[in-house]
Scaffold this motif. Structure first.
Motif, PDB file in Angstrom:
ATOM      1  N   UNK B 275       0.774  -1.169  -0.168  1.00 31.19           N
ATOM      2  CA  UNK B 275       0.089  -0.303  -0.110  1.00 31.19           C
ATOM      3  C   UNK B 275       0.775   1.216   0.206  1.00 31.19           C
ATOM      4  N   UNK B 276       0.467   2.227  -0.891  1.00 30.97           N
ATOM      5  CA  UNK B 276       1.178   3.799  -0.838  1.00 30.97           C
ATOM      6  C   UNK B 276       0.408   4.638  -0.019  1.00 30.97           C
ATOM      7  N   UNK B 277       1.300   5.024   0.842  1.00 31.63           N
ATOM      8  CA  UNK B 277       0.803   5.898   2.029  1.00 31.63           C
ATOM      9  C   UNK B 277       1.166   7.230   1.747  1.00 31.63           C
ATOM     10  N   UNK B 278       0.481   8.260   1.422  1.00 32.99           N
ATOM     11  CA  UNK B 278       0.998   9.408   1.198  1.00 32.99           C
ATOM     12  C   UNK B 278       0.681  10.578   2.503  1.00 32.99           C
ATOM     13  N   UNK B 279       1.911  11.162   3.147  1.00 33.58           N
ATOM     14  CA  UNK B 279       1.636  11.763   4.215  1.00 33.58           C
ATOM     15  C   UNK B 279       1.865  13.358   3.745  1.00 33.58           C
ATOM     16  N   UNK B 280       0.815  14.177   4.323  1.00 38.06           N
ATOM     17  CA  UNK B 280       0.950  15.379   3.837  1.00 38.06           C
ATOM     18  C   UNK B 280       2.300  16.133   4.461  1.00 38.06           C
TER      19      UNK B 280
END
Lengths: 87, 336
Positions: B275-280
């Motif tokens: 899973x790709x998790x994008x963090x602001x």
């Protein structure tokens, strides 16, 4: 003998092998071969025999083999060792 | 006999042979070799650092010793030049040919394949075996040129969402801050996050071999192919070894190339159950925190403002005597 620097011999042609020997703290033998499944143990035995003959106790010995016969393995390793200084 | 091609006519003949066989001729190699038969150029191959490229044997001369001869020369020269590992990009239909020369397939993206001479990847992974942890593991890959509060925030946020976080620092030495400095600043910066496991990317993630255009910051079709190969290699070989099921990135407002790398991950990672998790991105009072902003401030010698952007450990280094050459370089580059 001691392996003092990198030594290389052989080619990547069919029925030949390329040998690279380098200084290392212990004896490491790495074998890549197109016939690894069938012959790795025989290739290793032959390499060890040559290393014994020259009294090599440490070094990284990497070979990539394309189905070379015994005498080619012997000759290529011997040459690489001589180029690595000391034999 | 194999010779180095240096004269104009020889290089023109090489260009012709390469183009006729469906590859593009790329400038920027260290060495170009050729084999002639009856005064005609029948095989070529080039080396650019640790990458072998444009390796062509004229179809009428294939099946003989020419490929082995060319490969021997390129590999020997590469090893002589001090590279531990050599890579080749080729078309997927030639993977078997190179495997027969003891190259190992790293990744196949459909239009291009990346192979490595020898077993560097396997040896690298074997050497990291003691770092493998069970549980839900995540990964983040960072260049950290240099380590900022943004990197710290990303690492902290990611670490909270997994049992173990592998933090890979880009090994490739093509950034202003040398690898050992970047690595040390990360190490100092994350030392209070207990579930971070720090390691470097060796030659296998965002490296000069897997993704050379990253360092040129150009987004073109070649870059697209390279980033897909890079991500395929990560997903198919590296992530399974470490048990990684999440990869974390910061949102990327500025750099188009990094942004398209993130998009490509979003597209490809799910195929490998990652899973790709994008963090602001974390923002400072004066805007988004980025390493390029830090370098800009250093170039202007506005060190007082850095406090907003970098943790104390990085700040201490940036202001130190040891960072003097880096500061001077930046100031010099800005004046140019």
């Amino acid at each position: 003998m001691n392996i003092l620097k990198r030594g290389q011999a052989g080619t990547m042609q069919s029925s030949d092998l390329m040998v690279i020997v380098e200084p290392a703290d212990k004896l490491i033998i790495e074998i890549e071969s197109t016939v690894k499944k069938q012959f790795e143990h025989l290739i290793r035995a032959r390499l060890e025999q040559v290393l014994d003959k020259f009294g090599v106790a440490s070094g990284r010995i990497s070979i990539s083999d394309r189905g070379a016969l015994d005498y080619a393995i012997e000759a290529r390793l011997e040459t690489a060792l001589q180029r690595a200084g000391g034999a | 006999m194999i010779v180095e091609l240096t004269s104009g006519p020889d290089i023109a003949a090489a260009k012709n042979l390469i183009k006729r066989n469906g590859l593009s001729f790329e400038e920027g190699f260290d060495e170009l070799f050729g084999i002639h038969e009856s005064d005609e150029l029948v095989a070529v191959g080039a080396r650019a650092g640790n990458i072998l490229k444009m390796l062509i044997v004229e179809p009428s001369h294939q099946g003989g010793p020419l490929l082995g001869e060319m490969a021997t020369a390129l590999v020997s020269r590469g090893l002589d030049a001090g590279f531990e590992s050599l890579f080749i990009y080729t078309k997927p239909e030639y993977v078997r040919t190179f495997e027969a020369l003891n190259f190992t397939l790293l990744a196949n993206q459909g239009r291009a394949a990346l192979l490595e001479y020898g077993n560097g990847l396997r040896n690298w992974l074997a050497a990291k075996r003691s770092l493998v942890r069970t549980g839900m593991n995540g990964a983040v890959v960072m260049n950290c040129n240099p380590f900022t509060k943004g990197h710290l925030y990303l690492a902290e946020s990611a670490a909270r969402q997994v049992d173990n976080l592998y933090l890979f620092v880009v090994r490739e030495d093509r950034s202003l801050f040398p690898f050992d400095v970047r690595f040390r600043l990360v190490q100092e910066g994350v030392r209070n996050i207990s579930n971070v496991i720090l390691l470097d990317t060796s030659r296998y993630i965002v490296s000069g071999a897997t993704f050379p255009t990253y360092f040129l910051k150009q987004d073109d079709p070649v870059a697209r192919i390279q980033m897909e190969l890079d991500i395929t290699l990560f997903s198919s070989r590296i992530a399974p070894f470490f048990g990684i099921t999440r990869r974390f990135v910061g949102t990327e407002p500025n750099c188009k190339l990094t942004n398209s790398y993130n998009d490509t991950m979003k597209r490809l990672l799910p195929d490998y159950a990652i899973e790709l998790v994008e963090i602001e991105r974390k923002e400072a009072l004066s805007g988004v925190i980025s390493a390029s902003r830090v370098r800009e401030l250093m170039a202007r010698n506005e060190l007082a403002q850095l406090d907003d952007y970098v943790p104390a450990s990085t700040l201490a280094f940036l202001a130190s005597e040891a960072a003097e050459p880096i500061r001077r370089q930046l100031q010099f580059d800005m004046r140019r």
